[in-house]
Design a protein around this motif. Sequence first.
Motif, PDB file in Angstrom:
ATOM      1  N   UNK A 192       0.811  -1.225   0.000  1.00  0.00           N
ATOM      2  CA  UNK A 192       0.000   0.000   0.000  1.00  0.00           C
ATOM      3  C   UNK A 192       0.841   1.272   0.000  1.00  0.00           C
ATOM      4  N   UNK A 193       2.156   1.152  -0.111  1.00  0.00           N
ATOM      5  CA  UNK A 193       3.150   2.232  -0.150  1.00  0.00           C
ATOM      6  C   UNK A 193       3.336   2.957   1.171  1.00  0.00           C
ATOM      7  N   UNK A 194       2.722   2.499   2.245  1.00  0.00           N
ATOM      8  CA  UNK A 194       2.904   3.100   3.567  1.00  0.00           C
ATOM      9  C   UNK A 194       3.825   2.191   4.373  1.00  0.00           C
ATOM     10  N   UNK A 195       4.913   2.730   4.966  1.00  0.00           N
ATOM     11  CA  UNK A 195       5.826   1.900   5.742  1.00  0.00           C
ATOM     12  C   UNK A 195       5.097   1.106   6.834  1.00  0.00           C
ATOM     13  N   UNK A 196       5.624  -0.064   7.146  1.00  0.00           N
ATOM     14  CA  UNK A 196       5.009  -0.957   8.118  1.00  0.00           C
ATOM     15  C   UNK A 196       5.916  -1.156   9.326  1.00  0.00           C
ATOM     16  N   UNK A 197       5.395  -1.801  10.349  1.00  0.00           N
ATOM     17  CA  UNK A 197       6.141  -2.065  11.574  1.00  0.00           C
ATOM     18  C   UNK A 197       6.078  -3.553  11.880  1.00  0.00           C
ATOM     19  N   UNK A 198       7.233  -4.142  12.193  1.00  0.00           N
ATOM     20  CA  UNK A 198       7.341  -5.526  12.643  1.00  0.00           C
ATOM     21  C   UNK A 198       7.782  -5.475  14.095  1.00  0.00           C
ATOM     22  N   UNK A 199       7.228  -6.321  14.930  1.00  0.00           N
ATOM     23  CA  UNK A 199       7.568  -6.304  16.349  1.00  0.00           C
ATOM     24  C   UNK A 199       7.625  -7.710  16.920  1.00  0.00           C
ATOM     25  N   UNK A 200       8.531  -7.881  17.871  1.00  0.00           N
ATOM     26  CA  UNK A 200       8.577  -9.101  18.674  1.00  0.00           C
ATOM     27  C   UNK A 200       8.076  -8.706  20.054  1.00  0.00           C
ATOM     28  N   UNK A 201       7.026  -9.366  20.505  1.00  0.00           N
ATOM     29  CA  UNK A 201       6.475  -9.088  21.818  1.00  0.00           C
ATOM     30  C   UNK A 201       7.237  -9.854  22.888  1.00  0.00           C
ATOM     31  N   UNK A 202       7.069  -9.437  24.126  1.00  0.00           N
ATOM     32  CA  UNK A 202       7.755 -10.070  25.252  1.00  0.00           C
ATOM     33  C   UNK A 202       7.421 -11.556  25.363  1.00  0.00           C
ATOM     34  N   UNK A 203       6.264 -11.968  24.870  1.00  0.00           N
ATOM     35  CA  UNK A 203       5.888 -13.384  24.954  1.00  0.00           C
ATOM     36  C   UNK A 203       6.544 -14.234  23.855  1.00  0.00           C
ATOM     37  N   UNK A 204       7.316 -13.590  22.954  1.00  0.00           N
ATOM     38  CA  UNK A 204       8.003 -14.311  21.901  1.00  0.00           C
ATOM     39  C   UNK A 204       7.235 -14.412  20.595  1.00  0.00           C
ATOM     40  N   UNK A 205       6.072 -13.774  20.497  1.00  0.00           N
ATOM     41  CA  UNK A 205       5.337 -13.787  19.233  1.00  0.00           C
ATOM     42  C   UNK A 205       5.821 -12.635  18.353  1.00  0.00           C
ATOM     43  N   UNK A 206       5.721 -12.832  17.043  1.00  0.00           N
ATOM     44  CA  UNK A 206       6.121 -11.800  16.090  1.00  0.00           C
ATOM     45  C   UNK A 206       4.854 -11.256  15.453  1.00  0.00           C
ATOM     46  N   UNK A 207       4.736  -9.936  15.426  1.00  0.00           N
ATOM     47  CA  UNK A 207       3.527  -9.282  14.915  1.00  0.00           C
ATOM     48  C   UNK A 207       3.861  -8.328  13.774  1.00  0.00           C
ATOM     49  N   UNK A 208       2.930  -8.221  12.855  1.00  0.00           N
ATOM     50  CA  UNK A 208       3.023  -7.298  11.731  1.00  0.00           C
ATOM     51  C   UNK A 208       1.973  -6.212  11.925  1.00  0.00           C
ATOM     52  N   UNK A 209       2.405  -4.973  11.899  1.00  0.00           N
ATOM     53  CA  UNK A 209       1.502  -3.829  12.020  1.00  0.00           C
ATOM     54  C   UNK A 209       1.522  -3.099  10.684  1.00  0.00           C
ATOM     55  N   UNK A 210       0.451  -3.227   9.936  1.00  0.00           N
ATOM     56  CA  UNK A 210       0.360  -2.529   8.651  1.00  0.00           C
ATOM     57  C   UNK A 210       0.353  -1.030   8.901  1.00  0.00           C
ATOM     58  N   UNK A 211       1.166  -0.308   8.154  1.00  0.00           N
ATOM     59  CA  UNK A 211       1.227   1.136   8.300  1.00  0.00           C
ATOM     60  C   UNK A 211      -0.101   1.787   7.967  1.00  0.00           C
ATOM     61  N   UNK A 212      -0.306   2.952   8.528  1.00  0.00           N
ATOM     62  CA  UNK A 212      -1.555   3.678   8.338  1.00  0.00           C
ATOM     63  C   UNK A 212      -1.285   5.158   8.518  1.00  0.00           C
ATOM     64  N   UNK A 213      -2.104   5.986   7.927  1.00  0.00           N
ATOM     65  CA  UNK A 213      -1.985   7.427   8.123  1.00  0.00           C
ATOM     66  C   UNK A 213      -2.631   7.857   9.428  1.00  0.00           C
ATOM     67  N   UNK A 214      -3.271   6.934  10.110  1.00  0.00           N
ATOM     68  CA  UNK A 214      -3.847   7.184  11.422  1.00  0.00           C
ATOM     69  C   UNK A 214      -3.287   6.139  12.381  1.00  0.00           C
ATOM     70  N   UNK A 215      -3.616   6.234  13.635  1.00  0.00           N
ATOM     71  CA  UNK A 215      -3.103   5.288  14.633  1.00  0.00           C
ATOM     72  C   UNK A 215      -3.510   3.861  14.297  1.00  0.00           C
TER      73      UNK A 215
END
Length: 98
Positions: A53-76
């Motif tokens: 979608x041309x908006x940068x994204x965020x990848x995160x590792x949570x404290x529980x060891x799971x990996x999450x993908x946060x699709x970028x957005x122009x809002x929260x």
Amino acid sequence: MTLMSTPSTAPVDLSSLATAANSSGGEDNEYGGSGWSSSAMPHLMGTPSANGDTIPDIWAVLADGSVRFHAGSKTAPSGSGTEVIARADYWKTRTDIG
């Protein structure tokens, strides 16, 4: 976590991140106000758009060891991201992702 707004047009213009005046709203805005602490999310990485979608994204590792993908957005972002890798103890010992 506080990030500056992105421009109102895509793709993201990196100059919009340089100063609040350059962002689409002309001011810094909070993006994801809670749940982004380093204890809850010890590894966090921004990337170019991974979902096309041309908006940068965020990848995160949570404290529980799971990996999450946060699709970028122009809002929260909404919710806690999409789990892409289930909890695994080895993610807890990594020093970085990417």
